[in-house]
Design a protein around this motif. Structure first.
Motif, PDB file in Angstrom:
ATOM      1  N   GLU A 289       0.844  -1.366  -0.077  1.00 22.63           N
ATOM      2  CA  GLU A 289       0.055   0.016  -0.179  1.00 22.63           C
ATOM      3  C   GLU A 289       0.770   1.365  -0.027  1.00 22.63           C
ATOM      4  OE1 GLU A 289      -3.184   0.463  -0.116  1.00 22.63           O
ATOM      5  OE2 GLU A 289      -3.940  -1.492  -0.020  1.00 22.63           O
ATOM      6  N   GLY A 290       2.194   1.076   0.074  1.00 23.88           N
ATOM      7  CA  GLY A 290       2.947   2.133   0.043  1.00 23.88           C
ATOM      8  C   GLY A 290       2.876   2.930   1.493  1.00 23.88           C
ATOM      9  N   ILE A 291       2.711   2.209   2.343  1.00 20.81           N
ATOM     10  CA  ILE A 291       2.793   2.786   3.863  1.00 20.81           C
ATOM     11  C   ILE A 291       3.850   2.400   4.514  1.00 20.81           C
ATOM     12  CG2 ILE A 291       1.582   2.625   6.151  1.00 20.81           C
ATOM     13  CD1 ILE A 291      -1.031   2.350   4.445  1.00 20.81           C
ATOM     14  N   ALA A 292       4.625   1.426   4.264  1.00 22.54           N
ATOM     15  CA  ALA A 292       5.805   1.056   5.037  1.00 22.54           C
ATOM     16  C   ALA A 292       6.952   0.464   4.209  1.00 22.54           C
ATOM     17  CB  ALA A 292       5.430  -0.070   6.314  1.00 22.54           C
ATOM     18  N   VAL A 293       8.210   0.789   4.920  1.00 25.72           N
ATOM     19  CA  VAL A 293       9.329   0.158   4.193  1.00 25.72           C
ATOM     20  C   VAL A 293       9.932  -0.580   5.435  1.00 25.72           C
ATOM     21  CG1 VAL A 293      11.749   0.332   3.427  1.00 25.72           C
ATOM     22  CG2 VAL A 293       9.873   2.170   2.707  1.00 25.72           C
ATOM     23  N   PRO A 294       9.936  -2.069   5.098  1.00 20.92           N
ATOM     24  CA  PRO A 294      10.131  -2.956   6.248  1.00 20.92           C
ATOM     25  C   PRO A 294      11.669  -2.867   6.394  1.00 20.92           C
ATOM     26  CG  PRO A 294       9.391  -4.447   4.462  1.00 20.92           C
ATOM     27  CD  PRO A 294       9.435  -2.690   3.980  1.00 20.92           C
ATOM     28  N   VAL A 295      12.145  -3.185   7.780  1.00 23.03           N
ATOM     29  CA  VAL A 295      13.270  -3.764   8.247  1.00 23.03           C
ATOM     30  C   VAL A 295      13.184  -4.835   9.209  1.00 23.03           C
ATOM     31  CG1 VAL A 295      15.434  -3.099   9.290  1.00 23.03           C
ATOM     32  CG2 VAL A 295      13.980  -1.325   8.097  1.00 23.03           C
ATOM     33  N   PHE A 296      13.836  -5.745   9.243  1.00 22.41           N
ATOM     34  CA  PHE A 296      13.580  -7.050  10.063  1.00 22.41           C
ATOM     35  C   PHE A 296      14.711  -7.405  11.039  1.00 22.41           C
ATOM     36  CE2 PHE A 296      11.591  -7.425   6.080  1.00 22.41           C
ATOM     37  CZ  PHE A 296      10.217  -7.651   6.378  1.00 22.41           C
ATOM     38  N   VAL A 297      14.414  -7.548  12.168  1.00 21.18           N
ATOM     39  CA  VAL A 297      15.319  -7.968  13.223  1.00 21.18           C
ATOM     40  C   VAL A 297      14.911  -9.315  13.961  1.00 21.18           C
ATOM     41  CG1 VAL A 297      16.825  -7.158  15.254  1.00 21.18           C
ATOM     42  CG2 VAL A 297      16.078  -5.480  13.400  1.00 21.18           C
ATOM     43  N   GLY A 298      15.850 -10.264  13.893  1.00 18.59           N
ATOM     44  CA  GLY A 298      15.288 -11.320  14.635  1.00 18.59           C
ATOM     45  C   GLY A 298      16.110 -12.411  14.019  1.00 18.59           C
ATOM     46  N   ASP A 299      15.772 -13.793  13.965  1.00 14.74           N
ATOM     47  CA  ASP A 299      16.277 -14.923  13.558  1.00 14.74           C
ATOM     48  C   ASP A 299      16.522 -15.076  12.032  1.00 14.74           C
ATOM     49  OD1 ASP A 299      16.784 -17.441  12.269  1.00 14.74           O
ATOM     50  OD2 ASP A 299      15.921 -18.418  14.183  1.00 14.74           O
ATOM     51  N   GLU A 300      17.931 -14.743  11.750  1.00  4.31           N
ATOM     52  CA  GLU A 300      18.183 -14.356  10.136  1.00  4.31           C
ATOM     53  C   GLU A 300      17.422 -15.279   9.287  1.00  4.31           C
ATOM     54  OE1 GLU A 300      21.921 -12.876   9.887  1.00  4.31           O
ATOM     55  OE2 GLU A 300      21.792 -12.212   7.733  1.00  4.31           O
ATOM     56  N   GLU A 301      17.906 -16.779   9.342  1.00  5.46           N
ATOM     57  CA  GLU A 301      17.678 -17.803   8.548  1.00  5.46           C
ATOM     58  C   GLU A 301      16.199 -18.037   8.339  1.00  5.46           C
ATOM     59  OE1 GLU A 301      18.853 -22.552   8.271  1.00  5.46           O
ATOM     60  OE2 GLU A 301      20.080 -21.204   9.541  1.00  5.46           O
ATOM     61  N   ARG A 302      15.585 -18.130   9.614  1.00  6.07           N
ATOM     62  CA  ARG A 302      14.059 -18.242   9.738  1.00  6.07           C
ATOM     63  C   ARG A 302      13.312 -16.947   9.001  1.00  6.07           C
ATOM     64  NH1 ARG A 302      10.424 -20.678   8.683  1.00  6.07           N
ATOM     65  NH2 ARG A 302       8.468 -20.708   9.728  1.00  6.07           N
ATOM     66  N   THR A 303      13.786 -15.897   9.246  1.00 11.12           N
ATOM     67  CA  THR A 303      13.029 -14.675   8.905  1.00 11.12           C
ATOM     68  C   THR A 303      13.131 -14.660   7.201  1.00 11.12           C
ATOM     69  OG1 THR A 303      13.607 -13.305  10.668  1.00 11.12           O
ATOM     70  CG2 THR A 303      13.177 -12.251   8.761  1.00 11.12           C
ATOM     71  N   LYS A 304      14.221 -14.898   6.779  1.00  9.98           N
ATOM     72  CA  LYS A 304      14.553 -14.955   5.294  1.00  9.98           C
ATOM     73  C   LYS A 304      13.834 -16.119   4.743  1.00  9.98           C
ATOM     74  CE  LYS A 304      19.105 -13.016   4.791  1.00  9.98           C
ATOM     75  NZ  LYS A 304      20.550 -12.784   4.966  1.00  9.98           N
ATOM     76  N   GLU A 305      13.560 -17.431   5.126  1.00 11.53           N
ATOM     77  CA  GLU A 305      12.606 -18.250   4.845  1.00 11.53           C
ATOM     78  C   GLU A 305      11.161 -17.791   4.673  1.00 11.53           C
ATOM     79  OE1 GLU A 305      14.376 -22.095   7.016  1.00 11.53           O
ATOM     80  OE2 GLU A 305      12.275 -21.811   7.138  1.00 11.53           O
ATOM     81  N   ILE A 306      10.760 -17.088   5.604  1.00 11.37           N
ATOM     82  CA  ILE A 306       9.426 -16.468   5.566  1.00 11.37           C
ATOM     83  C   ILE A 306       9.256 -15.358   4.706  1.00 11.37           C
ATOM     84  CG2 ILE A 306       7.696 -15.409   6.874  1.00 11.37           C
ATOM     85  CD1 ILE A 306       8.773 -16.829   9.577  1.00 11.37           C
TER      86      ILE A 306
END
Lengths: 297, 297
Positions: free
Chosen positions: B39-56
């Motif tokens: 929707e053009g509302i957010a640019v996401p940044v992810f902090v957490g379990d790197e491998e699992r996050t990339k999978e998701i």
């Protein structure tokens, strides 16, 4: 029970009950009774300012026995005595103060005492739920302690049984479904659940703390992994206090465009108090609830 | 503000904000951010379990910067530091405990303290009301005393102003609209109203006690003869405690089939905590609320 229209059909099938409007110089009360009379649920009796009552009856096109009373106190005494003697079955509050009416209900000589506490219950019909949901107590007891809460539950369970619920599913609701020592209602819910499990509270399945979501929606219960006989299928929500219960009832109408019906339980006859702001279908449903709960004639 | 779709358009028009998902190995959080990104509302940044996050992220078809963290505590510290330093604008709770996240928010060295208390606000979109209704605090403070309640109001009013409400209409709601000495929230409401009238609480019209009905519906206010600048037109309902506020929010969804969005206020950046049981539009609206409240970039 699925809907108010089912309730009204059921009440109709059992035949009309005699309803006494106390403080009958009350157009809203007369209107409610006209609906109930037209549906075959109520036979009205009027106690109050005779002249004014007859005027309103003429204007609204309703007939019925009118007994004069020259004050609120007299109207309450006469009205309650009619129920005490068995001449009428149900009390409907008209243009008298709730406190004056309840004082008469609690009169030791000619009142409607039954040894139980008085508590309030509402029935909610809302778009997002496929059944009627009952809520207690959002109208009478301000902040019940443990024994009072148990009495409130007993009043409600015995009322639901009179409506045909064999073993009503009772949810003790709180902001969370876990026990939190900073939220006394969650501790109380745990205690009352255990009392249910040990047979100290009977005739119902009872569980808590539950959130509103996991009490009412089996999807929400599944997502939050809340299990038990009540989760997702509650018939009755027992709330921590009058404010939280009142908000639930009001939200059914003012958020959901739903309908609400209400009663006072714990006296020897049902007492119906409708609010000026209630819609006509709500008022009719309240009388139907009282009438149907009285069972076979 | 009329609706969540209006909110989302407004947030879109202001451009995307950087949202950090803390504990990013969280499919629900990633899904929410995908909606917000689309929707053009957010640019996401992810902090957490790197491998699992990339999978998701692969599975959900979303791209973004991923910063690894080997524990919840580390994820919270890294995530909050990103906002503290100005690199990100908004915190979104992922798969970490709320308590761990808030501990990081309150860290004195690198947290998001602003000197205000933390409080919770929800925005409700329900069928029967033609505008968004805000409710505070049904999610954070269990039972506020008078000074805490005033801080909760100040947080909410300043937030509503950031959404473009010039002088939000604030209703202090209770089970009744009259002062009742057995209901402390009605006494507090009277006190806070007077403080508003004397300029001790600013930037809003504030009144109470009001019932939910006469706070929201001008018809109900008229019937009950409740007057004042807020009656029937409230933007914000201030509730007595967490249970009553939580019930209002839940009823918007589970009674009315409406939508709910929520935020934690009082930190130096908005904190979004969505529940697993929230629908996707609710999650999107929560992020839009946070994003739009930050104003021009």
């Amino acid at each position: 029970m699925r809907s108010f229209s089912e309730l009204i059909s059921l009440a109709k099938a059992k035949g009309p009950r005699k309803v006494v409007l106390v403080g009958s110089e009350d157009r809203e009360g007369v209107k409610a009774l006209k609906f109930a009379f037209d549906e075959g649920i109520a036979v009205p009796v009027f106690v109050g300012d005779e002249e004014r009552t007859k005027e309103i009856l003429d204007e609204e096109g309703l007939k019925g026995e009118v007994m004069g009373a020259s004050s609120s106190e007299e109207a309450c005494e006469k009205g309650i005595r009619l129920v005490n003697s068995g001449y009428a079955d149900i009390v409907l509050k008209g243009l008298v103060k709730t406190s004056t009416l309840l004082k008469a209900v609690l009169n030791k000589e000619w009142g409607l005492r039954s040894g139980k506490i008085l508590s309030h219950i509402v029935a909610l019909e809302v778009p997002a739920i496929d059944r009627i949901v009952f809520v207690t107590d959002g109208g009478m007891v301000i902040r019940p302690d443990l024994p009072t809460k148990i009495s409130i539950i007993e009043n409600a369970v015995s009322f639901l049984k009179s409506l045909g619920y064999e073993k009503p599913k009772v949810a003790l609701v709180a902001a969370v479904e876990t026990v939190n020592e900073d939220m006394p209602e969650t501790l109380e819910a745990a205690v009352i659940s255990k009392m249910g499990q040990r047979g100290q509270i009977i005739d119902c399945e009872i569980d808590g703390p539950l959130g509103i979501d996991n009490a009412l929606s089996s999807f929400a219960a599944e997502v939050k992994k809340v299990t038990g006989p009540v989760a997702g299928r509650a018939d009755l929500l027992v709330v921590p206090d009058i404010a939280s219960g009142n908000f639930l009832g009001k939200s059914a109408v003012y958020f959901a465009g739903g309908k609400i019906a209400g009663l006072i339980l714990g006296a020897s006859a049902p007492i119906v108090i409708v609010s000026r702001a209630d819609s006509s279908p709500s008022k009719l449903a309240s009388i139907a609830l009282a009438s149907y709960s009285l069972g076979e004639q």
